[in-house]
Design a protein around this motif. Structure first.
Motif, short mmCIF file in Angstrom:
data_model
loop_
_atom_site.label_atom_id
_atom_site.label_comp_id
_atom_site.label_asym_id
_atom_site.label_seq_id
_atom_site.Cartn_x
_atom_site.Cartn_y
_atom_site.Cartn_z
N ASP A 39 46.87 30.34 52.44
CA ASP A 39 47.55 31.64 52.30
C ASP A 39 46.99 32.44 51.12
N THR A 40 46.67 31.74 50.02
CA THR A 40 46.12 32.45 48.85
C THR A 40 44.76 33.06 49.21
N THR A 41 43.95 32.31 49.98
CA THR A 41 42.63 32.81 50.38
C THR A 41 42.80 34.06 51.25
N LEU A 42 43.75 34.00 52.19
CA LEU A 42 43.97 35.18 53.05
C LEU A 42 44.44 36.38 52.22
N ALA A 43 45.30 36.11 51.24
CA ALA A 43 45.81 37.21 50.39
C ALA A 43 44.69 37.82 49.54
N CYS A 44 43.59 37.09 49.36
CA CYS A 44 42.44 37.60 48.60
C CYS A 44 41.33 38.03 49.56
N ASN A 45 41.70 38.63 50.67
CA ASN A 45 40.72 39.15 51.65
C ASN A 45 39.78 38.07 52.20
N GLY A 46 40.26 36.84 52.29
CA GLY A 46 39.43 35.76 52.84
C GLY A 46 38.52 35.12 51.82
N VAL A 47 38.62 35.55 50.55
CA VAL A 47 37.77 34.96 49.49
C VAL A 47 38.61 33.92 48.74
N PHE A 48 38.06 32.72 48.60
CA PHE A 48 38.75 31.62 47.90
C PHE A 48 39.15 32.08 46.50
N ASN A 49 40.35 31.68 46.08
CA ASN A 49 40.77 31.91 44.69
C ASN A 49 40.89 30.54 44.03
N ILE A 50 39.89 30.23 43.21
CA ILE A 50 39.73 28.87 42.68
C ILE A 50 40.61 28.60 41.45
N SER A 51 41.21 29.68 40.92
CA SER A 51 41.74 29.67 39.54
C SER A 51 42.64 28.50 39.15
N GLN A 52 43.49 28.05 40.07
CA GLN A 52 44.32 26.88 39.73
C GLN A 52 44.07 25.74 40.71
N ALA A 53 43.25 26.00 41.74
CA ALA A 53 43.00 24.97 42.76
C ALA A 53 42.09 23.87 42.22
N ILE A 54 40.91 24.27 41.74
CA ILE A 54 39.93 23.26 41.32
C ILE A 54 40.42 22.46 40.11
N GLY A 55 41.09 23.15 39.20
CA GLY A 55 41.58 22.47 37.98
C GLY A 55 42.62 21.43 38.33
N THR A 60 40.55 20.87 49.37
CA THR A 60 40.71 22.29 49.02
C THR A 60 39.69 23.12 49.81
N ALA A 61 38.46 22.60 49.90
CA ALA A 61 37.38 23.35 50.56
C ALA A 61 37.70 23.60 52.04
N VAL A 62 38.08 22.55 52.76
CA VAL A 62 38.34 22.78 54.19
C VAL A 62 39.55 23.69 54.37
N SER A 63 40.48 23.65 53.42
CA SER A 63 41.66 24.53 53.51
C SER A 63 41.26 25.99 53.32
N TYR A 64 40.45 26.28 52.30
CA TYR A 64 40.09 27.70 52.11
C TYR A 64 39.07 28.14 53.15
N ARG A 65 38.21 27.23 53.58
CA ARG A 65 37.18 27.62 54.56
C ARG A 65 37.81 28.00 55.91
N ALA A 66 38.92 27.33 56.25
CA ALA A 66 39.64 27.72 57.48
C ALA A 66 40.09 29.17 57.35
N ALA A 67 40.62 29.52 56.19
CA ALA A 67 41.10 30.90 55.98
C ALA A 67 39.93 31.88 55.92
N THR A 68 38.84 31.49 55.24
CA THR A 68 37.67 32.38 55.11
C THR A 68 37.06 32.68 56.47
N SER A 69 37.15 31.73 57.40
CA SER A 69 36.60 31.94 58.75
C SER A 69 37.18 33.18 59.41
N ASN A 70 38.42 33.53 59.03
CA ASN A 70 39.05 34.72 59.62
C ASN A 70 38.25 35.99 59.36
#
Ligand SMILES: Cc1cc2nc3c(=O)[nH]c(=O)nc-3n(C[C@H](O)[C@H](O)[C@H](O)COP(=O)(O)OP(=O)(O)OC[C@H]3O[C@@H](n4cnc5c(N)ncnc54)[C@H](O)[C@@H]3O)c2cc1C
Length: 469
Positions: free
Chosen positions: A81-97, A282-292
């Motif tokens: 959902d966060t990726t979709l809210a950022c126009n399909g671009v991953f928002n790494i800010s608290q995910a990777i940490g 995390t990657a497969v989760s955001y990549r599913a959203a980015t595919s949109n």
């Protein structure tokens, strides 16, 4: 909880950042780089982004430790959902940490049990600090590595892997450099962890720690943001992109409370791999959203070109749908069949790696499909400046017309160009192939985790001597 404005103003802290040969004074005000900061800041506007933790009170859901399959499903949905809210671009800010914090919780416990250290307490304290402060984090795992065939201790220059220079009374001093650190220049804290398994001779390179981005001796050199500066008609990158830095540690002091691994060479591989598993989930989760983004753009171009019902277009759209749903399937399967280690749910490594590997190997097909449907115009359309010139603009809308109006088709072409025929394309292709670990890294993990007894037993039974004849 922290606000967008509090986060953006905190970036003026004297951090040492360079861009295109110049030192950046305040990154949140830099004409190009500020977009990476405002993209990160979108996190603070995500709906229902907090929960109440028993020990920590109200925190971002990213910092909530997953204990069960349903916790992992919620994490998948949060990242999607966060990726979709950022126009399909991953928002790494608290995910990777948080991916790194979960791995550190596990590995520090194992180190403490074996060596009597107190890393777990330090990790937990640091986790509480970042969760309570609602901070953003980058993770610097990938060392610059030098000669890829040599181990860290065999390298001519030890600085090609981050390592311990000296152990002092109050902490340690580290040097070396990490590559490709996403959003390091716009984060609060950077967590550094080893990139690979280490041998005893590599002990100095088995080191994990956290530093504020403004720490003296820490220097960050940002990649060129070509996707924005080289494409005046960019649509997505004007609002959302992430930057990467070459992250240099030049004799940086790390106080003890921020040191999470020091020379435990036998735990470096476990830390690298456990982080990679969380991060690939995390990657497969955001990549599913980015595919949109790619699917939506392909649909839009098919419509504007008047070919939505053509058989080959349906085939091509099917390829992108398959890519998207395979990402989602691997996340859902990994969330629902986790490894449970004490209080931690770790996404199923096999299902996570299969999704990640599929993504590495098939993203070029997504691009291929979008280019096919769009036509050559995504590479040859005149620029935005031409569209804005009254002497040319009427020609452009007249001659670039499709099944609908010229203006609509031009807008659609702008997006398809950005995604499939610009420097953003090269960046995304590299990202989809290498980010969160290379193809070989996922293959190695896959073979390590595969249960080969079942197929071996089956074939042994079939080939048994008494069965022949
Ligand atoms: C957009 C982007 C964002 C990223 N963000 C982050 C981040 O936030 N934090 C972070 O830590 N990392 C990040 N990465 C790094 C990413 O994890 C690495 O790119 C990936 O692990 C590959 O490492 P590398 O780039 O050093 O490539 P290399 O390791 O140099 O790979 C190049 C080739 O060499 C091969 N190779 C390497 N070693 C050997 C060997 N010993 N024997 C045989 N072949 C070998 C590889 O398989 C590959 O084919 C990011 C990468 C990208 C592209």
């Amino acid at each position: 909880m922290r606000t967008r404005e509090q986060y953006l103003s905190s970036l003026a802290d004297g951090r040492e950042v360079y861009y295109r040969g110049k030192k950046v004074q305040n990154i949140a005000e830099h004409p190009v780089l500020k977009i990476a900061a405002t993209h990160a800041a979108k996190l603070y506007g995500i709906q229902k982004r907090t929960l109440v933790d028993q020990d920590l009170g109200e925190i971002s859901r990213y910092f909530s430790v997953p204990h069960t399959p349903s916790d992992l499903m919620l994490r998948h949905k949060l990242i999607y959902d966060t990726t979709l809210a950022c126009n399909g671009v991953f928002n790494i800010s608290q995910a990777i940490g948080s991916d790194a914090l979960f791995a550190l919780r596990l590995v520090s416990r194992e180190s403490d049990a074996k060596n009597g250290t107190n890393y777990n307490e330090r990790v937990r304290n640091f986790h509480s600090k970042v969760a309570k402060g609602d901070l953003t984090l980058a993770v610097a795992q990938t060392d610059v590595k030098g000669d890829r065939k040599k181990r860290p201790h065999e390298q001519q220059d030890p600085d090609v892997y981050v390592h311990v220079n000296s152990v002092e009374r109050d902490g340690i001093i580290v040097s070396g450099a990490k590559a490709h650190t996403t959003q390091a220049a716009v984060c609060d804290e950077i967590i550094a962890i080893p990139t690979r398994a280490m041998t005893e001779k590599d002990s100095d390179f088995a080191v994990a720690f956290a530093v504020p981005a403004s720490t003296p001796g820490l220097k960050m050199i940002v990649r060129p943001i070509d996707e924005l500066e080289g494409n005046s008609s960019a649509l997505v990158s004007t609002e959302d992109y992430e930057l990467e830095t070459l992250t240099i540690f030049d004799k940086v002091f790390i106080p003890w409370e921020r040191v999470f691994q020091l020379r435990e060479f036998d735990k470096a591989g476990l830390l690298a791999l456990t982080f990679a598993t969380y991060h690939r989930f995390t990657a497969v989760s955001y990549r599913a959203a980015t595919s949109n983004l790619y699917l939506g753009s392909a649909l839009s171009m098919a419509k504007e070109n008047g070919i939505l019902d053509a058989a080959h277009v349906k085939d091509r759209l099917g390829e992108i749908i398959m890519y998207k749903e395979l990402m989602r399937m691997s996340a859902v399967a990994a969330a629902n069949t986790p490894l449970i280690k004490e209080d931690l749910a770790i996404p199923n490594p096999m299902f996570t790696n299969i999704g990640k590997l599929y993504s590495n190997q098939n993203f070029s097909k997504v691009l291929d499909a979008l280019v096919d449907i769009s036509g050559g115009i995504i590479s040859t359309m005149p620029s935005l400046e031409d569209q804005m010139n009254p002497l040319e603009s009427r020609d452009l809308t007249k001659y670039l017309v499709g099944s609908g109006g010229g203006e609509e088709r031009i807008k659609s072409i702008m997006l398809a160009k950005e995604l499939a025929a610009s420097s953003q394309t090269g960046y995304m292709l590299t990202l989809m192939l290498h980010a969160e670990g290379s193809i070989e890294a996922s293959k190695m993990a896959l073979l390590k985790d595969a249960d080969l007894t079942e197929p071996q037993n089956l074939v042994t039974r079939i080939l048994a001597p008494n069965k022949v004849g």
